[in-house]
Design a protein around this motif. Structure first.
Motif, PDB file in Angstrom:
ATOM      1  N   TYR A 131       0.801  -1.224   0.000  1.00 26.43           N
ATOM      2  CA  TYR A 131       0.000   0.000   0.000  1.00 26.43           C
ATOM      3  C   TYR A 131       0.833   1.272   0.000  1.00 26.43           C
ATOM      4  O   TYR A 131       0.554   2.229   0.728  1.00 26.43           O
ATOM      5  N   VAL A 132       1.867   1.276  -0.819  1.00 24.84           N
ATOM      6  CA  VAL A 132       2.681   2.478  -0.986  1.00 24.84           C
ATOM      7  C   VAL A 132       2.708   2.857  -2.461  1.00 24.84           C
ATOM      8  O   VAL A 132       2.378   2.057  -3.327  1.00 24.84           O
ATOM      9  N   ARG A 133       3.111   4.052  -2.726  1.00 23.13           N
ATOM     10  CA  ARG A 133       3.219   4.533  -4.109  1.00 23.13           C
ATOM     11  C   ARG A 133       4.271   3.711  -4.867  1.00 23.13           C
ATOM     12  O   ARG A 133       5.202   3.178  -4.271  1.00 23.13           O
ATOM     13  N   ALA A 134       4.144   3.667  -6.161  1.00 21.14           N
ATOM     14  CA  ALA A 134       5.034   2.850  -6.991  1.00 21.14           C
ATOM     15  C   ALA A 134       6.495   3.288  -6.865  1.00 21.14           C
ATOM     16  O   ALA A 134       7.404   2.474  -7.012  1.00 21.14           O
ATOM     17  N   TRP A 135       6.757   4.563  -6.599  1.00 20.81           N
ATOM     18  CA  TRP A 135       8.129   5.058  -6.495  1.00 20.81           C
ATOM     19  C   TRP A 135       8.797   4.708  -5.166  1.00 20.81           C
ATOM     20  O   TRP A 135      10.006   4.865  -5.019  1.00 20.81           O
TER      21      TRP A 135
END
Length: 182
Positions: A62-66
């Motif tokens: 559940y984190v951003r792709a970056w």
């Protein structure tokens, strides 16, 4: 053990180059030059911390792709950010494991109190002000962490990144996402 020795050797060579540059030109190196995706970036030396070879990441849900995950860097648990992906300058194709093995992790200076490292595709050495022929302020609408844009003797442009400002940037600090956004 050989990886540790290679890192020590690299850091030793980097320190020797910094000292040699200072003695030869009478000026201190101001930046660590890196390439992240298609971007050529300058990190102020007083903002950058240690440099580490690529190491495997533990993914975080559940984190951003970056946000690549977390890793252990000399006993410190650090988040790892793909700066090229964060800035929108990432290569069109995802990096292979072989390409990642050639990457470096540049940690933030501990004084910035940010347990984070930035993925750099390539280290390009140290830079001094004398190595640049032109300087321009960051363009209008640029993120607050953009410093000056410098042009070197070969006509290549380098964007200064204020790592302290980056570490305080709301979008940089907002790594979380819902499952549908990642």
């Amino acid at each position: 053990m050989s990886d540790k020795q290679a890192l020590r050797d690299f850091q030793g060579r980097l320190a020797e180059r910094l000292q040699a540059a200072t003695q030869a030109s009478g000026a201190e190196a101001s930046w660590l030059a890196v390439e992240a995706g298609t971007a050529r970036l300058l990190f102020p030396l007083d903002h950058a911390g240690q440099i580490f070879p690529w190491s495997a990441m533990q993914p975080v849900p559940y984190v951003r792709a970056w946000f690549m995950g977390v890793t252990n860097l000399r006993g410190n648990l650090c988040g790892v950010v793909d700066l090229a992906a964060f800035m929108g300058t990432a290569p069109a194709k995802p990096r292979s494991e072989m390409a990642l093995a050639q990457c470096w992790l540049v940690a933030f200076n501990p004084l910035l109190e940010t347990n984070c490292a930035l993925l750099a595709d390539r280290l390009s050495g140290l830079r001094t002000m004398e190595m640049f022929t032109e300087s321009a302020p960051a363009p209008d609408g640029a993120p607050a962490y953009f410093g000056h844009l410098y042009t070197d003797n070969q006509g290549v442009q380098w964007q200064e990144i204020n790592l302290q400002a980056l570490s305080l940037d709301a979008s940089f600090l907002s790594i979380g996402t819902t499952s549908s956004e990642s």
